[in-house]
Scaffold this motif. Sequence first.
Motif, PDB file in Angstrom:
ATOM      1  N   ARG A   7       0.840  -1.190   0.000  1.00  0.00           N
ATOM      2  CA  ARG A   7       0.000   0.000   0.000  1.00  0.00           C
ATOM      3  C   ARG A   7       0.876   1.242   0.000  1.00  0.00           C
ATOM      4  O   ARG A   7       1.926   1.278   0.627  1.00  0.00           O
ATOM      5  N   LYS A  48       0.918  -0.187  -6.119  1.00  0.00           N
ATOM      6  CA  LYS A  48       0.497  -0.212  -4.720  1.00  0.00           C
ATOM      7  C   LYS A  48      -0.999   0.073  -4.593  1.00  0.00           C
ATOM      8  O   LYS A  48      -1.549   0.913  -5.304  1.00  0.00           O
ATOM      9  N   GLU A  49      -1.648  -0.610  -3.674  1.00  0.00           N
ATOM     10  CA  GLU A  49      -3.063  -0.350  -3.409  1.00  0.00           C
ATOM     11  C   GLU A  49      -3.200   1.007  -2.724  1.00  0.00           C
ATOM     12  O   GLU A  49      -2.580   1.248  -1.685  1.00  0.00           O
ATOM     13  N   THR A  50      -4.007   1.878  -3.320  1.00  0.00           N
ATOM     14  CA  THR A  50      -4.081   3.259  -2.857  1.00  0.00           C
ATOM     15  C   THR A  50      -5.468   3.829  -3.106  1.00  0.00           C
ATOM     16  O   THR A  50      -6.060   3.602  -4.162  1.00  0.00           O
ATOM     17  N   TYR A  72     -12.082   6.279  -5.029  1.00  0.00           N
ATOM     18  CA  TYR A  72     -12.064   5.176  -4.072  1.00  0.00           C
ATOM     19  C   TYR A  72     -11.413   5.666  -2.779  1.00  0.00           C
ATOM     20  O   TYR A  72     -10.208   5.924  -2.756  1.00  0.00           O
ATOM     21  N   PRO A  75      -7.902   1.922   0.063  1.00  0.00           N
ATOM     22  CA  PRO A  75      -6.923   1.293  -0.837  1.00  0.00           C
ATOM     23  C   PRO A  75      -7.349  -0.113  -1.234  1.00  0.00           C
ATOM     24  O   PRO A  75      -6.868  -1.109  -0.684  1.00  0.00           O
ATOM     25  N   VAL A  76      -8.268  -0.208  -2.191  1.00  0.00           N
ATOM     26  CA  VAL A  76      -8.845  -1.497  -2.569  1.00  0.00           C
ATOM     27  C   VAL A  76      -8.301  -2.026  -3.895  1.00  0.00           C
ATOM     28  O   VAL A  76      -8.582  -3.161  -4.262  1.00  0.00           O
ATOM     29  N   MET A  77      -7.543  -1.207  -4.627  1.00  0.00           N
ATOM     30  CA  MET A  77      -6.953  -1.675  -5.875  1.00  0.00           C
ATOM     31  C   MET A  77      -5.661  -0.914  -6.144  1.00  0.00           C
ATOM     32  O   MET A  77      -5.384   0.104  -5.512  1.00  0.00           O
ATOM     33  N   ARG A  78      -4.879  -1.432  -7.080  1.00  0.00           N
ATOM     34  CA  ARG A  78      -3.616  -0.786  -7.409  1.00  0.00           C
ATOM     35  C   ARG A  78      -3.872   0.621  -7.946  1.00  0.00           C
ATOM     36  O   ARG A  78      -4.872   0.866  -8.626  1.00  0.00           O
ATOM     37  N   ALA A  82      -6.906   2.046 -10.173  1.00  0.00           N
ATOM     38  CA  ALA A  82      -7.866   2.928  -9.511  1.00  0.00           C
ATOM     39  C   ALA A  82      -8.007   4.246 -10.268  1.00  0.00           C
ATOM     40  O   ALA A  82      -9.119   4.770 -10.425  1.00  0.00           O
TER      41      ALA A  82
END
Length: 213
Positions: A7, A48-50, A72, A75-78, A82
């Motif tokens: 993340r 990174k998930e952000t 979003y 931090p549910v996706m790269r 996102a």
Amino acid sequence: MRGASGRNRLPLSPEEGEEAVRLARASVSGLLAGQAPFNRGWEGAFLKETGVFVTINSASDGPEKLRGCIGYPYPVMRLGEAITSASVSAATEDPRFRPVSTRELGSVLFEVSVLSPPAKLASAKRTDFPSKVRVGVDGLMVSRGHYSGLLLPQVATEFGMDATEFLSQACTKAGLPPDSWLDPETEVQIFQAQIFAEATPGGPVREVKQRAS
């Protein structure tokens, strides 16, 4: 700095910020041109998930006007994915506005706000909440039951809000009464954002520095 957990931790470099804004514009341009969804081999921060929000403002006919803003908060996706998803949604799915058209691309500005993970705002007394919110630095998320709303940090600055009004407006955005932040059943979270924006449509990208007021 970036943690090893997959993340992002703020801040992004100026080069990464510029790439983020270019990606947002390219994603919308490609969609309007009928191309397949923009995809690439992500690297660095974009893996990174952000949490991220993409804002589109109209730069024609005087002062900037909002044309779309979706994102979003968690931090549910790269980050690369996102930004691609949020930019397309901001351009075509924001229920407050008609979809952005191809002819508008030359007169709209793209802005990308990369978010830190939200943290619960806590205090012994809810009446102390305004003193815990740094206007111009903190964004707000308010939720209760099925209701939720988010205001980015720059909103308070742009509209000259103090902390109390900012909290009230976040509640209103969530569809709740303005004073709902005083209710113990209402969860209030804060987050920070690193903001990059076009100075002119498709032109230079700058980081928008946020300072507490």
